[in-house]
Scaffold this motif. Structure first.
Motif, PDB file in Angstrom:
ATOM      1  N   SER A   1      97.242  -8.953 -14.533  1.00  0.00           N
ATOM      2  CA  SER A   1      96.707  -8.784 -15.887  1.00  0.00           C
ATOM      3  C   SER A   1      97.655  -7.930 -16.703  1.00  0.00           C
ATOM      4  O   SER A   1      98.501  -7.229 -16.158  1.00  0.00           O
ATOM      5  CB  SER A   1      95.327  -8.137 -15.842  1.00  0.00           C
ATOM      6  OG  SER A   1      95.367  -6.897 -15.172  1.00  0.00           O
ATOM      7  N   SER A   2      97.489  -7.993 -18.009  1.00  0.00           N
ATOM      8  CA  SER A   2      98.357  -7.235 -18.896  1.00  0.00           C
ATOM      9  C   SER A   2      97.651  -5.967 -19.356  1.00  0.00           C
ATOM     10  O   SER A   2      96.420  -5.890 -19.358  1.00  0.00           O
ATOM     11  CB  SER A   2      98.728  -8.087 -20.119  1.00  0.00           C
ATOM     12  OG  SER A   2      97.668  -8.104 -21.052  1.00  0.00           O
ATOM     13  N   PRO A   3      98.405  -4.947 -19.773  1.00  0.00           N
ATOM     14  CA  PRO A   3      97.790  -3.732 -20.315  1.00  0.00           C
ATOM     15  C   PRO A   3      96.856  -4.014 -21.481  1.00  0.00           C
ATOM     16  O   PRO A   3      95.797  -3.384 -21.604  1.00  0.00           O
ATOM     17  CB  PRO A   3      98.999  -2.895 -20.747  1.00  0.00           C
ATOM     18  CG  PRO A   3     100.100  -3.337 -19.844  1.00  0.00           C
ATOM     19  CD  PRO A   3      99.878  -4.810 -19.647  1.00  0.00           C
ATOM     20  N   LEU A   4      97.223  -4.959 -22.343  1.00  0.00           N
ATOM     21  CA  LEU A   4      96.377  -5.284 -23.484  1.00  0.00           C
ATOM     22  C   LEU A   4      95.063  -5.928 -23.038  1.00  0.00           C
ATOM     23  O   LEU A   4      93.999  -5.640 -23.588  1.00  0.00           O
ATOM     24  CB  LEU A   4      97.118  -6.211 -24.447  1.00  0.00           C
ATOM     25  CG  LEU A   4      98.335  -5.601 -25.148  1.00  0.00           C
ATOM     26  CD1 LEU A   4      99.091  -6.683 -25.899  1.00  0.00           C
ATOM     27  CD2 LEU A   4      97.917  -4.494 -26.099  1.00  0.00           C
ATOM     28  N   GLU A   5      95.135  -6.777 -22.012  1.00  0.00           N
ATOM     29  CA  GLU A   5      93.924  -7.413 -21.501  1.00  0.00           C
ATOM     30  C   GLU A   5      92.992  -6.385 -20.862  1.00  0.00           C
ATOM     31  O   GLU A   5      91.773  -6.420 -21.044  1.00  0.00           O
ATOM     32  CB  GLU A   5      94.286  -8.492 -20.488  1.00  0.00           C
ATOM     33  CG  GLU A   5      94.932  -9.729 -21.099  1.00  0.00           C
ATOM     34  CD  GLU A   5      95.428 -10.701 -20.054  1.00  0.00           C
ATOM     35  OE1 GLU A   5      95.605 -10.278 -18.891  1.00  0.00           O
ATOM     36  OE2 GLU A   5      95.648 -11.881 -20.391  1.00  0.00           O
TER      37      GLU A   5
ATOM     38  N   ASP B   1      96.463  10.331 -13.708  1.00  0.00           N
ATOM     39  CA  ASP B   1      95.425  10.752 -12.767  1.00  0.00           C
ATOM     40  C   ASP B   1      94.306  11.528 -13.463  1.00  0.00           C
ATOM     41  O   ASP B   1      93.122  11.312 -13.189  1.00  0.00           O
ATOM     42  CB  ASP B   1      96.031  11.601 -11.650  1.00  0.00           C
ATOM     43  CG  ASP B   1      96.868  10.773 -10.685  1.00  0.00           C
ATOM     44  OD1 ASP B   1      96.616   9.556 -10.593  1.00  0.00           O
ATOM     45  OD2 ASP B   1      97.765  11.330 -10.038  1.00  0.00           O
ATOM     46  N   THR B   2      94.674  12.431 -14.360  1.00  0.00           N
ATOM     47  CA  THR B   2      93.659  13.202 -15.073  1.00  0.00           C
ATOM     48  C   THR B   2      92.816  12.299 -15.962  1.00  0.00           C
ATOM     49  O   THR B   2      91.582  12.434 -16.036  1.00  0.00           O
ATOM     50  CB  THR B   2      94.323  14.304 -15.917  1.00  0.00           C
ATOM     51  OG1 THR B   2      95.191  15.079 -15.088  1.00  0.00           O
ATOM     52  CG2 THR B   2      93.280  15.228 -16.527  1.00  0.00           C
ATOM     53  N   ASP B   3      93.473  11.371 -16.642  1.00  0.00           N
ATOM     54  CA  ASP B   3      92.773  10.408 -17.485  1.00  0.00           C
ATOM     55  C   ASP B   3      91.790   9.600 -16.639  1.00  0.00           C
ATOM     56  O   ASP B   3      90.617   9.418 -17.001  1.00  0.00           O
ATOM     57  CB  ASP B   3      93.806   9.493 -18.137  1.00  0.00           C
ATOM     58  CG  ASP B   3      93.260   8.728 -19.338  1.00  0.00           C
ATOM     59  OD1 ASP B   3      92.127   9.009 -19.766  1.00  0.00           O
ATOM     60  OD2 ASP B   3      93.982   7.846 -19.840  1.00  0.00           O
ATOM     61  N   ARG B   4      92.253   9.108 -15.503  1.00  0.00           N
ATOM     62  CA  ARG B   4      91.403   8.303 -14.628  1.00  0.00           C
ATOM     63  C   ARG B   4      90.210   9.107 -14.120  1.00  0.00           C
ATOM     64  O   ARG B   4      89.077   8.592 -14.086  1.00  0.00           O
ATOM     65  CB  ARG B   4      92.213   7.779 -13.442  1.00  0.00           C
ATOM     66  CG  ARG B   4      91.394   6.941 -12.450  1.00  0.00           C
ATOM     67  CD  ARG B   4      92.219   6.594 -11.221  1.00  0.00           C
ATOM     68  NE  ARG B   4      92.682   7.792 -10.531  1.00  0.00           N
ATOM     69  CZ  ARG B   4      91.929   8.514  -9.698  1.00  0.00           C
ATOM     70  NH1 ARG B   4      90.667   8.159  -9.457  1.00  0.00           N
ATOM     71  NH2 ARG B   4      92.416   9.583  -9.122  1.00  0.00           N
TER      72      ARG B   4
ATOM     73  N   LEU C   1      84.589  -1.090 -13.469  1.00  0.00           N
ATOM     74  CA  LEU C   1      85.475  -0.106 -14.095  1.00  0.00           C
ATOM     75  C   LEU C   1      86.515   0.403 -13.101  1.00  0.00           C
ATOM     76  O   LEU C   1      87.670   0.643 -13.461  1.00  0.00           O
ATOM     77  CB  LEU C   1      84.656   1.047 -14.664  1.00  0.00           C
ATOM     78  CG  LEU C   1      83.770   0.669 -15.858  1.00  0.00           C
ATOM     79  CD1 LEU C   1      82.887   1.838 -16.268  1.00  0.00           C
ATOM     80  CD2 LEU C   1      84.620   0.201 -17.035  1.00  0.00           C
ATOM     81  N   ASP C   2      86.127   0.553 -11.853  1.00  0.00           N
ATOM     82  CA  ASP C   2      87.091   0.966 -10.828  1.00  0.00           C
ATOM     83  C   ASP C   2      88.208  -0.068 -10.712  1.00  0.00           C
ATOM     84  O   ASP C   2      89.385   0.275 -10.602  1.00  0.00           O
ATOM     85  CB  ASP C   2      86.380   1.139  -9.491  1.00  0.00           C
ATOM     86  CG  ASP C   2      87.322   1.662  -8.414  1.00  0.00           C
ATOM     87  OD1 ASP C   2      87.969   2.710  -8.635  1.00  0.00           O
ATOM     88  OD2 ASP C   2      87.416   1.029  -7.341  1.00  0.00           O
TER      89      ASP C   2
ATOM     90  N   ALA D   1      93.854  -1.668 -11.881  1.00  0.00           N
ATOM     91  CA  ALA D   1      94.820  -2.488 -12.612  1.00  0.00           C
ATOM     92  C   ALA D   1      95.703  -1.613 -13.494  1.00  0.00           C
ATOM     93  O   ALA D   1      96.902  -1.866 -13.647  1.00  0.00           O
ATOM     94  CB  ALA D   1      94.092  -3.532 -13.458  1.00  0.00           C
ATOM     95  N   ARG D   2      95.112  -0.571 -14.069  1.00  0.00           N
ATOM     96  CA  ARG D   2      95.882   0.349 -14.897  1.00  0.00           C
ATOM     97  C   ARG D   2      96.899   1.127 -14.085  1.00  0.00           C
ATOM     98  O   ARG D   2      97.835   1.695 -14.641  1.00  0.00           O
ATOM     99  CB  ARG D   2      94.947   1.329 -15.615  1.00  0.00           C
ATOM    100  CG  ARG D   2      94.387   0.788 -16.912  1.00  0.00           C
ATOM    101  CD  ARG D   2      94.120   1.916 -17.866  1.00  0.00           C
ATOM    102  NE  ARG D   2      95.318   2.696 -18.110  1.00  0.00           N
ATOM    103  CZ  ARG D   2      95.325   3.911 -18.665  1.00  0.00           C
ATOM    104  NH1 ARG D   2      94.193   4.459 -19.050  1.00  0.00           N
ATOM    105  NH2 ARG D   2      96.444   4.569 -18.851  1.00  0.00           N
ATOM    106  N   GLY D   3      96.726   1.158 -12.779  1.00  0.00           N
ATOM    107  CA  GLY D   3      97.691   1.852 -11.926  1.00  0.00           C
ATOM    108  C   GLY D   3      98.984   1.085 -11.732  1.00  0.00           C
ATOM    109  O   GLY D   3      99.953   1.629 -11.207  1.00  0.00           O
TER     110      GLY D   3
END
Length: 230
Positions: free
Chosen positions: A89-93, A140-143, A162-163, A168-170
């Motif tokens: 997946s893409s960051p925008l998605e 990490d702090t954001d997550r 959400l997890d 995916a954001r990682g």
């Protein structure tokens, strides 16, 4: 550069493939700047943010250097091979789906937050303030902040969704995308203020305020991701 137009539905990794091939064929020499985001988007028939994702994928692969506010520059390589990251997946998605789910998770968390989770949010905000003051941003702090809210929402299915989004954001492309975004001091300050507002609404038990604060935050992030970097 000679590029083939692609449909609006093509993945950014396919765009990166085309740009990679042009670079390796010598269309742009090492040390030189690639055509602008705007020109690449026109030639490829896609949006500028999609081109941006492709350029960051090329940066992660080590072929270009992205300089926010300037453009992308071809890096020198000792070999002629390039392996692009394989992502689902893409960051925008990912951000688009977060905008659908996280406001409701924040609203639910406001009704279910425990003293332990409240304390964790307070400690995470303390770290965020210190990082922002130092001109830094931590994935990490954001997550931790966002997943603390997900843990507290009281809905196991929503929490797992959400997890998955945060996993995916990682991916390195997503992480690098946000690092570039947060190189701008004003963006870091605004995001900290957003997080402060979200936590304040959640711990006060105000579901509508929590939902609104999270929606506003993710809209800001989405807008910042779409803004021109050049």
């Amino acid at each position: 550069m000679k590029l083939q137009a692609v449909s609006n539905r093509k993945l950014y990794i396919q765009i990166a493939d085309q740009i990679r091939d042009q670079i390796l064929q010598g269309a742009v020499e090492p040390g030189r700047q690639l055509p602008s985001e705007r020109d690449l988007a026109t030639d490829l028939g896609v949006s500028r943010p999609t081109v941006r994702e492709a350029l960051i994928a090329l940066e992660v692969a080590g072929l270009v250097e992205v300089r926010v506010g300037v453009g992308a520059f071809v890096k020198r390589r000792e070999d002629g091979r390039l392996t692009l990251p394989e992502l689902s997946s893409s960051p925008l998605e990912v951000t688009a789906v977060r905008r659908l789910l996280e406001p409701e998770a924040a609203a639910l968390a406001s009704q279910n937050i425990s003293p332990e989770s409240t304390a964790r949010l307070a400690e995470t905000l303390r770290k965020m303030r210190a990082e922002t003051a130092a001109g830094q941003w931590s994935f990490d702090t954001d997550r931790i902040l966002h997943m603390t809210l997900a843990d507290a929402c009281g809905n196991a299915v929503l929490r797992e969704l959400l997890d998955g989004l945060w996993k995916a954001r990682g991916d390195e492309v997503d992480t690098r995308f946000h690092q570039h975004l947060l190189e701008v001091g004003e963006v870091r300050a605004d995001i900290l203020a957003d997080h402060e507002a979200i936590v304040a609404a959640v711990v006060s038990g105000n579901a509508e305020a929590a939902r609104t604060a999270m929606a506003r935050h993710l809209q800001f992030v989405s807008d910042a991701m779409l803004q021109a970097w050049e």
